[in-house]
Design a protein around this motif. Structure first.
Motif, PDB file in Angstrom:
ATOM      1  N   ALA A 396       0.813  -1.212   0.000  1.00  0.00           N
ATOM      2  CA  ALA A 396       0.000   0.000   0.000  1.00  0.00           C
ATOM      3  C   ALA A 396       0.849   1.264   0.000  1.00  0.00           C
ATOM      4  N   ALA A 397       2.136   1.131   0.409  1.00  0.00           N
ATOM      5  CA  ALA A 397       3.038   2.284   0.412  1.00  0.00           C
ATOM      6  C   ALA A 397       3.982   2.255  -0.769  1.00  0.00           C
ATOM      7  N   ALA A 398       3.732   1.380  -1.728  1.00  0.00           N
ATOM      8  CA  ALA A 398       4.643   1.166  -2.852  1.00  0.00           C
ATOM      9  C   ALA A 398       4.022   1.659  -4.160  1.00  0.00           C
ATOM     10  N   ASP A 399       4.852   1.686  -5.202  1.00  0.00           N
ATOM     11  CA  ASP A 399       4.429   2.098  -6.537  1.00  0.00           C
ATOM     12  C   ASP A 399       4.001   0.861  -7.318  1.00  0.00           C
ATOM     13  N   ALA A 400       2.712   0.744  -7.574  1.00  0.00           N
ATOM     14  CA  ALA A 400       2.181  -0.449  -8.237  1.00  0.00           C
ATOM     15  C   ALA A 400       2.791  -0.679  -9.612  1.00  0.00           C
ATOM     16  N   ARG A 401       3.351   0.358 -10.222  1.00  0.00           N
ATOM     17  CA  ARG A 401       3.990   0.189 -11.523  1.00  0.00           C
ATOM     18  C   ARG A 401       5.236  -0.684 -11.455  1.00  0.00           C
ATOM     19  N   LEU A 402       5.762  -0.881 -10.251  1.00  0.00           N
ATOM     20  CA  LEU A 402       6.978  -1.673 -10.068  1.00  0.00           C
ATOM     21  C   LEU A 402       6.684  -3.090  -9.580  1.00  0.00           C
ATOM     22  N   PHE A 403       5.415  -3.451  -9.455  1.00  0.00           N
ATOM     23  CA  PHE A 403       5.065  -4.711  -8.811  1.00  0.00           C
ATOM     24  C   PHE A 403       5.442  -5.942  -9.637  1.00  0.00           C
ATOM     25  N   GLU A 404       5.522  -5.814 -10.914  1.00  0.00           N
ATOM     26  CA  GLU A 404       5.917  -6.938 -11.775  1.00  0.00           C
ATOM     27  C   GLU A 404       7.134  -6.477 -12.575  1.00  0.00           C
ATOM     28  N   THR A 405       8.317  -6.701 -12.014  1.00  0.00           N
ATOM     29  CA  THR A 405       9.532  -6.095 -12.550  1.00  0.00           C
ATOM     30  C   THR A 405      10.680  -7.090 -12.537  1.00  0.00           C
ATOM     31  N   GLU A 406      11.503  -7.032 -13.573  1.00  0.00           N
ATOM     32  CA  GLU A 406      12.800  -7.694 -13.556  1.00  0.00           C
ATOM     33  C   GLU A 406      13.855  -6.618 -13.758  1.00  0.00           C
ATOM     34  N   GLY A 407      14.838  -6.591 -12.884  1.00  0.00           N
ATOM     35  CA  GLY A 407      15.838  -5.536 -12.946  1.00  0.00           C
ATOM     36  C   GLY A 407      17.222  -6.032 -12.580  1.00  0.00           C
ATOM     37  N   ARG A 408      18.179  -5.139 -12.776  1.00  0.00           N
ATOM     38  CA  ARG A 408      19.586  -5.429 -12.523  1.00  0.00           C
ATOM     39  C   ARG A 408      19.943  -5.009 -11.096  1.00  0.00           C
ATOM     40  N   ALA A 409      20.617  -5.872 -10.358  1.00  0.00           N
ATOM     41  CA  ALA A 409      20.984  -5.583  -8.976  1.00  0.00           C
ATOM     42  C   ALA A 409      22.149  -4.611  -8.903  1.00  0.00           C
ATOM     43  N   VAL A 410      22.008  -3.628  -8.025  1.00  0.00           N
ATOM     44  CA  VAL A 410      23.113  -2.756  -7.622  1.00  0.00           C
ATOM     45  C   VAL A 410      23.303  -3.020  -6.141  1.00  0.00           C
ATOM     46  N   VAL A 411      24.430  -3.637  -5.781  1.00  0.00           N
ATOM     47  CA  VAL A 411      24.589  -4.249  -4.466  1.00  0.00           C
ATOM     48  C   VAL A 411      25.479  -3.411  -3.561  1.00  0.00           C
ATOM     49  N   PHE A 412      25.018  -3.274  -2.303  1.00  0.00           N
ATOM     50  CA  PHE A 412      25.810  -2.671  -1.239  1.00  0.00           C
ATOM     51  C   PHE A 412      26.017  -3.742  -0.175  1.00  0.00           C
ATOM     52  N   SER A 413      27.270  -4.001   0.160  1.00  0.00           N
ATOM     53  CA  SER A 413      27.594  -5.141   1.010  1.00  0.00           C
ATOM     54  C   SER A 413      27.356  -4.886   2.484  1.00  0.00           C
ATOM     55  N   SER A 414      27.157  -3.622   2.861  1.00  0.00           N
ATOM     56  CA  SER A 414      26.956  -3.284   4.268  1.00  0.00           C
ATOM     57  C   SER A 414      26.408  -1.869   4.362  1.00  0.00           C
ATOM     58  N   LEU A 415      26.037  -1.478   5.578  1.00  0.00           N
ATOM     59  CA  LEU A 415      25.599  -0.101   5.792  1.00  0.00           C
ATOM     60  C   LEU A 415      26.720   0.887   5.507  1.00  0.00           C
ATOM     61  N   ALA A 416      27.942   0.526   5.863  1.00  0.00           N
ATOM     62  CA  ALA A 416      29.077   1.412   5.598  1.00  0.00           C
ATOM     63  C   ALA A 416      29.296   1.578   4.093  1.00  0.00           C
ATOM     64  N   ASP A 417      29.160   0.485   3.355  1.00  0.00           N
ATOM     65  CA  ASP A 417      29.308   0.542   1.908  1.00  0.00           C
ATOM     66  C   ASP A 417      28.208   1.400   1.287  1.00  0.00           C
ATOM     67  N   LEU A 418      26.982   1.254   1.800  1.00  0.00           N
ATOM     68  CA  LEU A 418      25.873   2.084   1.324  1.00  0.00           C
ATOM     69  C   LEU A 418      26.166   3.560   1.546  1.00  0.00           C
ATOM     70  N   VAL A 436      20.142  -3.274  -3.675  1.00  0.00           N
ATOM     71  CA  VAL A 436      20.196  -4.407  -2.752  1.00  0.00           C
ATOM     72  C   VAL A 436      21.172  -4.087  -1.626  1.00  0.00           C
ATOM     73  N   LEU A 437      20.708  -4.212  -0.393  1.00  0.00           N
ATOM     74  CA  LEU A 437      21.558  -4.035   0.788  1.00  0.00           C
ATOM     75  C   LEU A 437      21.712  -5.375   1.496  1.00  0.00           C
ATOM     76  N   GLN A 438      22.977  -5.773   1.716  1.00  0.00           N
ATOM     77  CA  GLN A 438      23.277  -7.015   2.423  1.00  0.00           C
ATOM     78  C   GLN A 438      23.766  -6.718   3.845  1.00  0.00           C
ATOM     79  N   ASN A 439      23.741  -7.754   4.680  1.00  0.00           N
ATOM     80  CA  ASN A 439      24.348  -7.703   6.018  1.00  0.00           C
ATOM     81  C   ASN A 439      23.763  -6.609   6.905  1.00  0.00           C
ATOM     82  N   ALA A 440      22.429  -6.499   6.881  1.00  0.00           N
ATOM     83  CA  ALA A 440      21.720  -5.592   7.786  1.00  0.00           C
ATOM     84  C   ALA A 440      20.573  -6.316   8.481  1.00  0.00           C
ATOM     85  N   GLY A 441      20.657  -7.651   8.548  1.00  0.00           N
ATOM     86  CA  GLY A 441      19.600  -8.451   9.144  1.00  0.00           C
ATOM     87  C   GLY A 441      19.826  -8.710  10.622  1.00  0.00           C
TER      88      GLY A 441
END
Length: 580
Positions: A396-418, A436-441
């Motif tokens: 409900a807080a998202a853009d419905a135009r993006l709900f069916e999407t295939e895209g290229r990942a741009v990856v950040f390995s940590s909060l510091a990297d972000l 994509v943000l990793q290692n923030a779980g």
């Protein structure tokens, strides 16, 4: 002398002589000025959580006096006791890391001290779930008192409410639409009264969920913190705590599989905070009830969005209160609810709704079920090769135009990297990419912060880009918005598939299919897995070590393994793993 089983004679300190124990306890109690007659009364404990590091609770001294007034008038003796207090924005690395510590503190102090029932005074994001977790485990008659939301501020004729408008104006500042001087002025106008965030963020969502579970007095979830009705609610809560004494109406009779489903219905109708999924899983888990994400989807698909509040709508919590509040929402949802669930008043939900079916509702703020804001619930769970045990999207807080999407990942390995690269002009990123943000779980060193609301790269924000798909194992503030996939489980720090994503990998999101998939061959993923570094050693001591060793995954509420009934631990994850 003989021990009386109630009041200050309950749970005696052990000196090997029970009569001496009560004699000594009364003696020390009288040093505080209590009369012998007052000490014969039943005791209502009050879990009291003000703190100089918790702005949301700065009105609690006045609220406490109202609770005490209600207890005394009903014939009880009110005794407050402090516990850990969690001020959301004052904790490092994140308040979720300390929620379980507060839950343990609450549970143990309820058990250890002589009280016949307990009032739980909470408000800020993690305090209410922590108190409910502790109360369910202690299982003494308990009632939740919510601190209440802030009132709104004003800026150039516009209403402002923390913290959706905080994020909105900060995005404008990053895009260059608001200058440094104005953002400083706005900073002082976003949060102008005591109370929790003025929108349907995590604090207000959890307040509404507490009422939906039956753990608060009816109609008290949404009263503003500074409203006189909040004080009257506190007084009534104190009196209700006295009435609970001697009953078998404990939290485990109130928090049941049926009341948890009611809470999920309410969450979907509110389009509430994604954090509520984690907290409700933890609360339910303490009662031995696993939270099934497939069942969450079934409830979402049959529950309309009814509440027109920020961050997904136009209004604020003060408007929700005056529009009819939770009573109006529950009346609209009535055909979908389990009506035989109990509340702290001793009434069933059916009896409550029968008594107030002619209550006022403003349908501009709380829509009729036949004319909803959205036909489906605000949140969905996603599964797939990137999230075998689930992820959460607030659709409900998202853009419905993006709900069916295939895209290229741009990856950040940590909060510091972000932080280091998100605004780098040389960052290779397009608006149709997936951040994509990793290692923030929950198993990362950062402890699952509200970092899932990745900022739009500055060079794209300056071009007018307002939203992109963002994926992480982190959480997101309930006040935030965007097409953001959160709580990816297992998380990257546990070696989940999220840890294997690399720049350029194709990712497919299908909200209709409830899928989030990493489109990389299994052999390549196996090669990458073999190259993952070993996990860092656990902290050597203290709470950090306990957290590292005991924290469960997001689908199990990030609770501590040893605090949940054995039957509830690992159920959701095991079933999902077997299905995969």
């Amino acid at each position: 002398m003989s021990e009386h089983p109630h009041g200050i004679a309950r749970g005696l300190t052990d000196y090997g002589d029970r009569d001496f124990s009560i004699y000594l306890r009364r003696s020390f109690a009288q040093s505080m000025g209590y009369s012998r007659e007052m000490l014969k009364r039943p005791v209502v404990g009050i879990a009291y959580t003000p703190s100089g590091f918790n702005n949301c609770h700065r009105h609690f001294p006045e609220l406490l006096e109202a609770v005490k007034r209600g207890v005394l008038a009903a014939g009880g003796l009110p005794l407050e006791f402090p516990t850990v207090s969690l001020g959301e924005v004052f904790l490092s690395p994140t308040s979720l890391r300390y929620r379980n510590l507060m839950a343990m503190d609450t549970e143990e102090m309820i058990r250890a001290q002589p009280m016949d029932s307990v009032v739980l005074m909470g408000g800020c994001d993690k305090t209410v779930p922590a108190q409910l977790m502790g109360a369910v485990s202690a299982d003494l008659p308990a009632i939740q008192l919510i601190g209440g939301p802030m009132m709104t501020g004003r800026h150039k004729g516009e209403r402002l409410g923390a913290c959706t408008d905080c994020r909105r104006f900060w995005a404008k500042y990053r895009a260059g639409d608001v200058d440094a001087e104005e953002i400083d002025v706005i900073e002082g106008r976003l949060a102008t009264t005591a109370g929790t965030c003025a929108v349907m963020g995590t604090a207000s969502t959890m307040a509404c969920i507490a009422e939906a579970l039956g753990m608060t007095l009816p109609g008290t979830a949404a009263i503003p913190a500074v409203h006189a009705d909040r004080l009257r609610a506190a007084e009534a809560t104190g009196a209700a705590a006295v009435r609970l004494i001697g009953s078998d109406l404990t939290p485990k009779r109130i928090v049941t599989a049926q009341s948890v489903e009611n809470a999920l219905r309410v969450l979907m109708a509110l389009s509430g905070s994604t954090n509520a999924v984690i907290h409700l899983a933890a609360i339910a888990g303490r009662a031995g009830i696993p939270l099934d994400l497939d069942r969450l989807n079934a409830i979402s698909d049959t529950t309309p969005v009814l509440v027109n509040l920020k961050p997904v709508g136009a209004h604020y919590m003060e408007d929700f209160h005056s529009a009819g509040g939770m009573g109006a929402v529950l009346r609209e949802l009535r055909p979908l609810l389990h009506l035989d669930t109990l509340t702290v008043t001793g009434e069933t939900l059916r009896e409550r709704l029968d008594a107030d079916q002619d209550g006022y509702v403003d349908h501009a703020i709380i829509a009729a079920r036949e004319s909803p804001l959205e036909p489906d619930g605000g949140l969905v769970a996603l599964f797939g090769s990137l999230a075998p045990r689930g992820a959460i999207l607030k659709r409900a807080a998202a853009d419905a135009r993006l709900f069916e999407t295939e895209g290229r990942a741009v990856v950040f390995s940590s909060l510091a990297d972000l932080a280091a690269r998100i605004d780098d002009p040389a960052l290779d990123v397009r608006e149709d990419d997936i951040l994509v943000l990793q290692n923030a779980g929950p198993h990362s060193a950062s402890g699952m912060p509200e970092a899932g609301y990745l900022p739009i790269p500055r060079k794209l924000a300056a071009k007018g880009v307002k939203d992109m798909i963002r994926i992480s194992d982190a959480r997101m503030s309930g006040t935030a918005f965007g097409t953001i996939v959160l709580h990816v489980t297992p998380d990257a720090a546990s070696g989940g598939p999220l840890a294997l994503v690399q720049d350029g990998d194709p990712i497919r999101l299908s909200v209709a299919g409830r899928r989030i998939d990493l489109l990389v061959e299994a052999d390549e993923l196996a090669r990458r897995r073999a190259l993952l570094p070993p996990p860092p050693p656990a902290p050597e001591r203290g709470y950090a070590r306990l957290y590292a060793e005991q924290t469960l995954d997001a689908d199990e509420g990030c609770d501590f393994r040893f605090l949940k009934p054995p039957a509830a631990t690992g159920v959701a994850g095991a079933e999902r793993d077997a299905a995969e």
